[in-house]
Structures are given as C-alpha cells and as structure tokens.
Design a protein around this motif. Structure first.
Motif, short mmCIF file in Angstrom:
data_model
loop_
_atom_site.label_atom_id
_atom_site.label_comp_id
_atom_site.label_asym_id
_atom_site.label_seq_id
_atom_site.Cartn_x
_atom_site.Cartn_y
_atom_site.Cartn_z
N ILE A 108 20.60 17.51 -24.07
CA ILE A 108 20.14 16.55 -25.07
C ILE A 108 18.68 16.19 -24.82
O ILE A 108 18.17 16.33 -23.70
CB ILE A 108 21.01 15.27 -25.06
N ASN A 109 18.02 15.74 -25.89
CA ASN A 109 16.63 15.32 -25.75
C ASN A 109 16.56 13.83 -25.41
O ASN A 109 17.60 13.17 -25.22
CB ASN A 109 15.83 15.65 -27.01
N GLY A 110 15.36 13.32 -25.36
CA GLY A 110 15.16 11.93 -24.97
C GLY A 110 15.78 10.92 -25.92
O GLY A 110 16.03 9.77 -25.54
N MET A 111 16.06 11.34 -27.15
CA MET A 111 16.66 10.44 -28.14
C MET A 111 18.18 10.61 -28.21
O MET A 111 18.82 9.95 -29.04
CB MET A 111 16.04 10.71 -29.51
N GLY A 112 18.72 11.47 -27.38
CA GLY A 112 20.16 11.63 -27.35
C GLY A 112 20.70 12.69 -28.29
O GLY A 112 21.92 12.82 -28.43
N PHE A 113 19.81 13.45 -28.96
CA PHE A 113 20.26 14.51 -29.86
C PHE A 113 20.43 15.82 -29.10
O PHE A 113 19.74 16.09 -28.12
CB PHE A 113 19.25 14.70 -31.00
N LEU A 114 21.37 16.63 -29.58
CA LEU A 114 21.61 17.92 -28.95
C LEU A 114 20.42 18.85 -29.12
O LEU A 114 19.82 18.92 -30.20
CB LEU A 114 22.86 18.58 -29.55
N LYS A 115 20.10 19.60 -28.08
CA LYS A 115 19.06 20.63 -28.16
C LYS A 115 19.72 21.92 -28.64
O LYS A 115 19.98 22.85 -27.86
CB LYS A 115 18.40 20.82 -26.80
N GLN A 116 20.00 21.97 -29.95
CA GLN A 116 20.77 23.07 -30.51
C GLN A 116 20.11 24.43 -30.30
O GLN A 116 20.77 25.39 -29.87
CB GLN A 116 20.99 22.82 -32.02
#
Length: 245
Positions: free
Chosen positions: A109-117
């Motif tokens: 995940i990135n710093g904002m909590g989103f998946l690094k798809q």
C-alpha cells in the motif's frame, strides 16, 4: 558445540479427543537442507505440517527455531519465524486474481492506504515467469478460479518463492502437476537450497523425494519409524519402510 538446528520438533504429540495423531515425534531441519517427510495415508504427515504452520498446537512437546522454543498460535506466528507453507489444496481464493492471491494478507500500500496495484501486478508476473513457469498463465489479472489444478499449484509455489523464508514446507505439492511441471518444482527446491533456504517435502512419491532430499524421515501411524541421510539408504529401503510399517 554444534549449532542448533534451524527447525526442530521435540517429542511432539498431538491428540484430537481420543485420537492420537502424533506421538513423541522428533526430527530436525538444518541450514540449506531438504528433508523428505514420507509415509502412507494416515501416517501423520499433514498433522505435522499443520503444527509447524501454526494451524494446530502440540498437546505435548515443543517446536524450536534456532534452538529457541516457539509457540505458533496461528499461521502468522509461523511465517514470522521464517516458515512458509504450500498446502496440498493450494489455499487460494478462486474469486480473486493471481496478483491478489500472491499478495493476500501482504498487500503493498502507499502512504494513503491505497493498494499499489500496478507494482503488485508487475511483481506477480515476474514471479510467475521466474519461479515456476506454467503454460497458459499469460496475465496476473486472471481469476484463480479459471486456472487448472497445475496452474493453481504454480501460483501457490510462486507466492511461497517470492515470500521465501528460511524454511519452505511443501505438502504434496506435485499432486496436481504434470511431469514437466513437477520437474520445474523439484528444480526450484534445489535452487532455493543453493540460496540457503531449507525445505520439508511431504510426498507419497518416493522418487520425487529421492531426487532432491538430503535426508528422509518416515512416519507411520503418527510415529517416526526411520530417519536417515540419503547417503546411507536406497530408494528400495525407503519403499520397504513405507510399505511394511
């Protein structure tokens, strides 16, 4: 003083109610060693794998890593101790893509909590090509439920290889593989050994075990009946112990 074994089981017993699945089982796995855990159906091999994986806990006895007594209350504890498991049923989720299965529980995940798809997708494809290449897998976006049995096993193997720990447990990993796919897996076990990753190969196929294992532990009815280095035995002797005990 000799170094403590990488992984050890010490007089481990496991009971399920009135059933004794394992009785005073002791064996060890050394650094860069491949150990074959052999035996017929009901020998206790899968119970042993589940104990090392943290799915079950010993009724008595204990497990050690680097000589330190460990308590694996769940699979995460086992993984944190450096142990990765490939199960006979692959333990994959059919409704998720190959990528999501490889990173399940370990998503990036990135710093904002989103998946690094995109990152996970690229890694998944690279791992599939370099670990165990199976024809027909041309996209990490394919749903696992659309794969054949051999392809599913390839995904499980690729996942374990990418997150490789110090010990890899393989519970009947070749059961759904073709001859070519099986050879690829066995070669991968040897490659991991060269990279200082030890393996425990649980299998009914003595010929597969004999190709790659340094030592063999044979079980029967929940007990260890034979523990021998490859240099000190033959496949004929191993067969006798499995068949006659």
């Amino acid at each position: 003083m000799p170094a403590a074994p990488l992984l050890g089981l010490h007089n481990v017993s496991k009971r399920f109610g009135a059933l004794t699945a394992l009785k005073n089982l002791s064996f060890h796995v050394g650094e860069s060693e491949v150990v074959g855990l052999l035996g017929d159906n009901g020998a206790g091999k899968s119970t042993t794998v589940n104990l090392i994986s943290g799915i079950h806990q010993p009724t008595s006895g204990h497990i050690s890593v680097d000589g330190r007594q460990m308590l694996f209350a769940c699979r995460t504890d086992s993984a944190d101790a450096g142990i990765e498991t490939i199960y006979q049923n692959t333990a994959l989720v059919d409704s998720l893509s190959i990528t999501r299965n490889i990173f399940m529980g370990r998503e990036r995940i990135n710093g904002m909590g989103f998946l690094k798809q995109s990152e996970m997708r690229e890694i998944a494809m690279e791992v599939l090509k370099s670990a165990v290449h199976i024809s027909g897998i041309d996209s990490p976006d394919k749903l696992v439920g659309e794969l054949s049995g051999g392809q599913k096993q390839a995904v499980a193997i690729a996942r374990a290889v990418f997150f490789k720990r110090r010990v890899l447990l393989l519970d009947e990993p070749t059961s759904a593989l073709s001859v070519r796919e099986t050879e690829a897996l066995l070669n991968q076990v040897l490659k991991l050994k060269a990279e200082n990753v030890s393996s425990v190969l649980v299998t009914h196929n003595l010929y597969h075990a004999y190709q790659v294992c340094d030592r063999f532990v044979i079980m029967s009815h929940g007990t260890k009946v034979f523990d021998v280095a490859k240099a000190d035995t033959t496949i004929g002797q191993l067969t006798e112990y499995v068949v006659l005990t």
